[in-house]
Design an enzyme around this catalytic site. Structure first.
Site, mmCIF file in Angstrom:
data_model
loop_
_atom_site.group_PDB
_atom_site.id
_atom_site.type_symbol
_atom_site.label_atom_id
_atom_site.label_comp_id
_atom_site.label_asym_id
_atom_site.label_seq_id
_atom_site.Cartn_x
_atom_site.Cartn_y
_atom_site.Cartn_z
ATOM 1 N N HIS A 1 0.868 -1.181 0.000
ATOM 2 C CA HIS A 1 0.000 0.000 0.000
ATOM 3 C C HIS A 1 0.895 1.219 0.000
ATOM 4 C CE1 HIS A 1 -3.257 2.726 1.093
ATOM 5 N NE2 HIS A 1 -4.067 1.758 0.687
ATOM 6 N N ASP B 1 -7.556 -6.122 0.611
ATOM 7 C CA ASP B 1 -7.992 -7.100 -0.385
ATOM 8 C C ASP B 1 -7.542 -8.521 -0.105
ATOM 9 O OD1 ASP B 1 -9.453 -5.333 -2.017
ATOM 10 O OD2 ASP B 1 -7.573 -4.446 -2.668
HETATM 11 C C1 LIG Z 1 -0.828 -1.292 -3.966
HETATM 12 C C2 LIG Z 1 0.408 -1.070 -4.835
HETATM 13 C C3 LIG Z 1 -0.016 -0.683 -6.249
HETATM 14 C C4 LIG Z 1 1.231 0.073 -4.214
HETATM 15 O O1 LIG Z 1 2.303 0.242 -5.029
HETATM 16 P P1 LIG Z 1 3.433 1.370 -4.860
HETATM 17 O O2 LIG Z 1 3.296 2.127 -3.611
HETATM 18 O O3 LIG Z 1 3.450 2.140 -6.122
HETATM 19 O O4 LIG Z 1 4.722 0.488 -4.715
HETATM 20 P P2 LIG Z 1 5.662 0.100 -5.915
HETATM 21 O O5 LIG Z 1 4.846 -0.361 -7.083
HETATM 22 O O6 LIG Z 1 6.596 1.243 -6.157
HETATM 23 O O7 LIG Z 1 6.444 -1.130 -5.333
HETATM 24 C C5 LIG Z 1 7.613 -0.991 -4.497
HETATM 25 C C6 LIG Z 1 8.354 -2.312 -4.507
HETATM 26 O O8 LIG Z 1 7.590 -3.280 -3.781
HETATM 27 C C7 LIG Z 1 7.256 -4.362 -4.651
HETATM 28 N N1 LIG Z 1 5.859 -4.708 -4.415
HETATM 29 C C8 LIG Z 1 4.836 -3.835 -4.251
HETATM 30 N N2 LIG Z 1 3.700 -4.522 -4.024
HETATM 31 C C9 LIG Z 1 4.027 -5.829 -4.065
HETATM 32 C C10 LIG Z 1 3.286 -7.006 -3.915
HETATM 33 N N3 LIG Z 1 1.976 -6.956 -3.693
HETATM 34 N N4 LIG Z 1 3.911 -8.184 -4.006
HETATM 35 C C11 LIG Z 1 5.244 -8.246 -4.227
HETATM 36 N N5 LIG Z 1 6.015 -7.148 -4.385
HETATM 37 C C12 LIG Z 1 5.415 -5.965 -4.305
HETATM 38 C C13 LIG Z 1 7.421 -3.840 -6.071
HETATM 39 O O9 LIG Z 1 7.705 -4.864 -6.989
HETATM 40 C C14 LIG Z 1 8.565 -2.900 -5.887
HETATM 41 O O10 LIG Z 1 9.749 -3.659 -5.831
HETATM 42 P P3 LIG Z 1 11.114 -3.131 -6.497
HETATM 43 O O11 LIG Z 1 11.448 -1.867 -5.737
HETATM 44 O O12 LIG Z 1 12.088 -4.237 -6.272
HETATM 45 O O13 LIG Z 1 10.806 -2.862 -7.925
HETATM 46 C C15 LIG Z 1 1.269 -2.345 -4.902
HETATM 47 O O14 LIG Z 1 1.696 -2.689 -3.596
HETATM 48 C C16 LIG Z 1 0.544 -3.511 -5.557
HETATM 49 O O15 LIG Z 1 0.559 -3.627 -6.797
HETATM 50 N N6 LIG Z 1 -0.073 -4.444 -4.721
HETATM 51 C C17 LIG Z 1 -0.792 -5.552 -5.265
HETATM 52 C C18 LIG Z 1 -2.183 -5.107 -5.687
HETATM 53 C C19 LIG Z 1 -3.068 -4.764 -4.508
HETATM 54 O O16 LIG Z 1 -3.182 -5.518 -3.560
HETATM 55 N N7 LIG Z 1 -3.751 -3.614 -4.603
HETATM 56 C C20 LIG Z 1 -4.732 -3.192 -3.618
HETATM 57 C C21 LIG Z 1 -4.306 -1.961 -2.928
HETATM 58 S S1 LIG Z 1 -5.474 -1.563 -1.634
#
Ligand SMILES: CC(C)(COP(=O)(O)OP(=O)(O)OC[C@H]1O[C@@H](n2cnc3c(N)ncnc32)[C@H](O)[C@@H]1OP(=O)(O)O)[C@@H](O)C(=O)NCCC(=O)NCCS
Length: 378
Positions: free
Chosen positions: A264, A319
């Site tokens: 998140h 989720d």
């Molecule tokens: C929610 C979300 C989009 C937030 O993303 P964000 O703040 O932009 O974080 P980032 O996309 O920059 O990710 C940071 C790092 O953590 C990793 N990461 C983030 N979420 C991850 C997950 N659910 N599983 C595994 N790795 C994850 C990314 O691959 C990234 O790794 P890296 O630095 O080696 O490339 C992301 O955590 C995600 O895609 N989660 C899965 C979908 C989900 O559950 N969404 C519901 C949100 S309420």
């Protein structure tokens, strides 16, 4: 000519986009408050309709006010025959989330001149939309399941109507109560999450409320946002049994895939909504054998992620567990996110009103130019 040279902030991380007094996310402490009340307290015995009143009014409603908003939502949920037919037709063509997005847009009037300074009208249109979006989710579910239209009943709570129309049967008191809590839990989550930010941006263009909510539904549909609850339960189905979790997750993490239900932008600890959903999952008699297996899988995944990725700040979000409870209510997987949209419509319309009241300056950020310098065609 103005050169656009500011430094890029990807994802607008840390950039405030509005002043708000609706819901507050404490990402370090792991708390969520609506108008200062914790989500843990609000999901213990209050009706979703009363929470809509709380979000609009800024204070807990007394009995008279709660009844008034309940009546307004009930009156507002009326749909015309043409709107019902449209929703049923579109439901045959596409995912329920896109069917919902299309049909909500089609609820807009034939004129495009929403009087944005009339805040009472904005509130009335918003409350109507809470009723209509919930109703539409039910219409789309009935059509998708090949069932005839069977609309809202007088005096029926929002939770009862949505659940009955989606599942095709009257919910038990337990199921209605759990559904009501899920609606409350997902009703709002600050002004800056993607769907609500979309609401604010489209509001700033002076668009019609139905158009605003349709855009927000599109935003919520993605797997990085609301669509993750669907992805999480599909992951559990693929894993199949708790015995497979270790090897399945090891492969998935070795491929560096994202695990739905984790991570998140704001929460640096476990999402407080997960704790509420886990409280619901523990309700006597709610989870059947299938969901108990899913729940075991989700807990094992949580453990593996805690061991391997907690140091990177990846904790369960709402989720991870919500799908297990939706499944226990007999809700088809495709309808997890549309229900989220029905619930979040409450937060969206109150954010729309707050945006209007704030002066509603058009969102117009800038870009960092990385293309060619001006050059001649010949
Ligand atoms: C929610 C979300 C989009 C937030 O993303 P964000 O703040 O932009 O974080 P980032 O996309 O920059 O990710 C940071 C790092 O953590 C990793 N990461 C983030 N979420 C991850 C997950 N659910 N599983 C595994 N790795 C994850 C990314 O691959 C990234 O790794 P890296 O630095 O080696 O490339 C992301 O955590 C995600 O895609 N989660 C899965 C979908 C989900 O559950 N969404 C519901 C949100 S309420």
């Amino acid at each position: 000519m103005t050169l656009e040279t500011s430094a890029l902030i990807p994802g607008l991380e840390g950039v405030p986009i509005a002043e708000s007094s609706l819901s507050q996310v404490d990402g370090e402490g792991g708390h969520l408050y609506y108008r200062g009340y914790s989500i843990e307290d609000l999901t213990q015995g209050m009706q979703f309709e009363a929470i809509v009143a709380l979000l609009f009014d800024g204070q807990l409603p007394d009995t008279a006010r709660a009844s008034e908003v309940t009546r307004q939502i009930e009156a507002g949920r009326t749909l015309t025959d043409a709107q019902i037919k449209l929703a049923r037709d579109v439901a045959q063509l596409t995912h329920p989330m896109f069917a919902l997005q299309a049909t909500v847009a089609a609820l807009a009037p034939k004129t495009n001149n929403f009087n944005q300074v009339d805040f009472n009208a904005a509130q009335a249109r918003g409350i109507e939309l809470v009723g209509k979006v919930g109703h539409l989710v039910g219409v789309i579910a009935q059509a998708a399941a090949g069932r005839p239209y069977d609309g809202p009943r007088p005096g029926e709570s929002h939770a009862h109507m949505v659940l009955r129309m989606i599942t095709g049967h009257d919910p038990s008191a337990l199921h209605e109560r759990v559904m009501n809590s899920l609606l409350i839990l997902q009703a709002d989550h600050s002004a800056a999450n993607a769907g609500t930010f979309t609401t604010r941006v489209v509001t700033s263009t002076r668009a019609e409320p139905e158009s605003i909510i349709s855009a927000a539904i599109a935003s919520l549909s993605g797997p990085a946002h609301g669509g993750a609850n669907e992805a999480a339960i599909r992951l559990f189905v693929n894993i199949g049994s708790a015995a497979n979790v270790e090897s399945y997750m090891s492969d998935l993490l070795a491929r560096r895939e994202r695990v739905p239900g984790f991570g998140h932008r704001i929460y640096k600890v476990k999402d407080p909504r997960s704790a509420v959903i886990q409280r619901l999952a523990d309700e006597e008699g709610l989870l059947r054998a299938k969901e108990q297996e899913f729940y075991r899988i989700s807990l094992d995944i949580e453990e593996i992620m805690r061991e391997r990725l907690a140091a990177r700040g990846l904790w369960p979000n709402v989720d991870l567990f919500s799908g297990v409870v939706f499944h226990a209510l007999d809700i088809p997987i495709d309808f997890f996110t549309p229900i989220f949209a029905a619930s979040r419509t409450a937060g969206w319309v109150v954010n729309m009103k707050e945006q209007l009241e704030s002066g509603n300056r058009l969102f117009r950020p800038t870009q960092v130019w990385v293309g060619e310098a001006p050059r001649p065609v010949h």
